[in-house]
Design a protein around this motif. Structure first.
Motif, PDB file in Angstrom:
ATOM      1  N   ALA A  22      12.057  79.751  72.162  1.00 26.82           N
ATOM      2  CA  ALA A  22      13.182  79.030  72.103  1.00 26.82           C
ATOM      3  C   ALA A  22      12.883  78.505  70.373  1.00 26.82           C
ATOM      4  O   ALA A  22      11.816  78.129  70.095  1.00 26.82           O
ATOM      5  CB  ALA A  22      13.041  77.448  73.120  1.00 26.82           C
TER       6      ALA A  22
ATOM      7  N   CYS B 188       9.384  78.520  69.760  1.00 30.43           N
ATOM      8  CA  CYS B 188       7.781  78.343  71.004  1.00 30.43           C
ATOM      9  C   CYS B 188       8.321  79.170  72.045  1.00 30.43           C
ATOM     10  O   CYS B 188       9.491  79.461  72.217  1.00 30.43           O
ATOM     11  CB  CYS B 188       6.941  76.558  71.345  1.00 30.43           C
ATOM     12  SG  CYS B 188       8.354  76.094  72.418  1.00 30.43           S
ATOM     13  N   HIS B 189       7.121  80.037  72.241  1.00 32.13           N
ATOM     14  CA  HIS B 189       7.293  80.883  73.619  1.00 32.13           C
ATOM     15  C   HIS B 189       7.611  79.933  74.841  1.00 32.13           C
ATOM     16  O   HIS B 189       6.576  79.570  74.695  1.00 32.13           O
ATOM     17  CB  HIS B 189       5.875  82.188  73.090  1.00 32.13           C
ATOM     18  CG  HIS B 189       6.154  82.427  72.171  1.00 32.13           C
ATOM     19  ND1 HIS B 189       6.661  84.133  71.718  1.00 32.13           N
ATOM     20  CD2 HIS B 189       5.465  82.764  71.281  1.00 32.13           C
ATOM     21  CE1 HIS B 189       6.787  84.131  70.662  1.00 32.13           C
ATOM     22  NE2 HIS B 189       5.847  83.923  69.980  1.00 32.13           N
ATOM     23  N   VAL B 190       8.597  80.802  75.216  1.00 32.44           N
ATOM     24  CA  VAL B 190       8.513  79.854  76.774  1.00 32.44           C
ATOM     25  C   VAL B 190       8.033  80.913  77.733  1.00 32.44           C
ATOM     26  O   VAL B 190       8.304  82.122  77.798  1.00 32.44           O
ATOM     27  CB  VAL B 190      10.335  79.803  76.867  1.00 32.44           C
ATOM     28  CG1 VAL B 190      10.221  79.504  78.729  1.00 32.44           C
ATOM     29  CG2 VAL B 190      10.817  79.390  76.223  1.00 32.44           C
TER      30      VAL B 190
ATOM     31  N   SER C 299       7.177  82.464  81.268  1.00 30.33           N
ATOM     32  CA  SER C 299       7.731  83.684  82.409  1.00 30.33           C
ATOM     33  C   SER C 299       7.543  83.473  83.870  1.00 30.33           C
ATOM     34  O   SER C 299       8.109  83.488  84.217  1.00 30.33           O
ATOM     35  CB  SER C 299       7.855  85.081  81.647  1.00 30.33           C
ATOM     36  OG  SER C 299       6.132  85.419  81.428  1.00 30.33           O
TER      37      SER C 299
ATOM     38  N   HIS D 159       6.067  73.455  83.147  1.00 26.82           N
ATOM     39  CA  HIS D 159       5.229  73.472  82.011  1.00 26.82           C
ATOM     40  C   HIS D 159       4.900  72.611  80.975  1.00 26.82           C
ATOM     41  O   HIS D 159       6.058  71.754  80.716  1.00 26.82           O
ATOM     42  CB  HIS D 159       5.577  75.268  81.380  1.00 26.82           C
ATOM     43  CG  HIS D 159       5.523  75.983  81.708  1.00 26.82           C
ATOM     44  ND1 HIS D 159       4.408  76.974  83.056  1.00 26.82           N
ATOM     45  CD2 HIS D 159       6.729  76.424  82.897  1.00 26.82           C
ATOM     46  CE1 HIS D 159       4.714  77.743  83.360  1.00 26.82           C
ATOM     47  NE2 HIS D 159       6.341  77.723  84.309  1.00 26.82           N
TER      48      HIS D 159
ATOM     49  N   MET E 283       4.252  71.845  76.770  1.00 26.60           N
ATOM     50  CA  MET E 283       3.976  72.710  75.318  1.00 26.60           C
ATOM     51  C   MET E 283       4.142  72.094  74.126  1.00 26.60           C
ATOM     52  O   MET E 283       4.839  70.736  74.677  1.00 26.60           O
ATOM     53  CB  MET E 283       5.328  73.575  75.395  1.00 26.60           C
ATOM     54  CG  MET E 283       5.153  74.855  76.811  1.00 26.60           C
ATOM     55  SD  MET E 283       6.906  75.755  76.593  1.00 26.60           S
ATOM     56  CE  MET E 283       6.801  76.549  75.153  1.00 26.60           C
TER      57      MET E 283
ATOM     58  N   CYS F  77       5.212  72.148  70.407  1.00 26.07           N
ATOM     59  CA  CYS F  77       5.446  72.821  69.355  1.00 26.07           C
ATOM     60  C   CYS F  77       4.875  71.921  67.997  1.00 26.07           C
ATOM     61  O   CYS F  77       6.227  70.607  67.464  1.00 26.07           O
ATOM     62  CB  CYS F  77       6.834  73.223  70.127  1.00 26.07           C
ATOM     63  SG  CYS F  77       7.086  74.053  70.941  1.00 26.07           S
TER      64      CYS F  77
ATOM     65  N   ILE G  10       8.971  71.346  80.446  1.00 24.50           N
ATOM     66  CA  ILE G  10      10.193  72.638  80.877  1.00 24.50           C
ATOM     67  C   ILE G  10      10.146  73.153  82.715  1.00 24.50           C
ATOM     68  O   ILE G  10       8.679  73.126  82.557  1.00 24.50           O
ATOM     69  CB  ILE G  10       9.667  74.043  80.071  1.00 24.50           C
ATOM     70  CG1 ILE G  10      10.149  73.715  78.588  1.00 24.50           C
ATOM     71  CG2 ILE G  10      10.510  74.761  80.150  1.00 24.50           C
ATOM     72  CD1 ILE G  10      10.274  74.637  77.960  1.00 24.50           C
TER      73      ILE G  10
ATOM     74  N   LEU H  59      11.104  75.660  85.101  1.00 26.36           N
ATOM     75  CA  LEU H  59      11.789  76.983  85.142  1.00 26.36           C
ATOM     76  C   LEU H  59      12.058  77.514  86.146  1.00 26.36           C
ATOM     77  O   LEU H  59      11.006  76.972  87.570  1.00 26.36           O
ATOM     78  CB  LEU H  59      10.587  77.969  83.950  1.00 26.36           C
ATOM     79  CG  LEU H  59      10.792  77.886  83.185  1.00 26.36           C
ATOM     80  CD1 LEU H  59       9.697  79.158  82.532  1.00 26.36           C
ATOM     81  CD2 LEU H  59      11.583  78.334  82.306  1.00 26.36           C
TER      82      LEU H  59
END
Length: 103
Positions: free
Chosen positions: A4, A25-27, A29, A34, A36, A38, A89, A91
């Motif tokens: 993202a 930043c990487h989301v 999977s 989560h 995070m 950034c 986040i 998911l």
């Protein structure tokens, strides 16, 4: 791995909207929630642009959003750190109807 890219803004004491920074930043999977952190950065521009930014506001911004995550173009820029954005986040990868999500 999904990623993202984003831009964050702030408002100064005069009510002007200013670019606070760009981030990438990487989301994860995996499903679930989560947390995070950034790091963000912003382009500096020339000394004339920095002076104008102090008095008028605004400041240099990227013309193309893909520069945020393309390493070759990004590393040629003169930048300043913009701080850290804390993301929470949640998911969900399948069974949307089970959780009340409509597509």
């Amino acid at each position: 791995m999904p990623a993202a890219a984003f831009a964050s803004n702030s408002q100064d004491s005069f009510g002007r909207c200013l670019l606070a920074g760009y981030g990438f930043c990487h989301v994860p999977s995996s499903t679930g929630t989560h947390q995070m952190d950034c790091a963000t950065w912003r382009p500096l521009g020339s000394w004339q642009e920095q002076l104008a930014q102090a008095f008028v506001g605004g400041g240099p911004q990227l013309l193309h959003a893909d520069t945020i995550y393309s390493g070759a173009d990004r590393y040629r820029l003169h930048t300043a750190t913009g701080g850290t954005v804390h993301l929470g986040i949640g998911l969900l990868l399948r069974h949307f109807d089970r959780y009340g999500v409509e597509c």
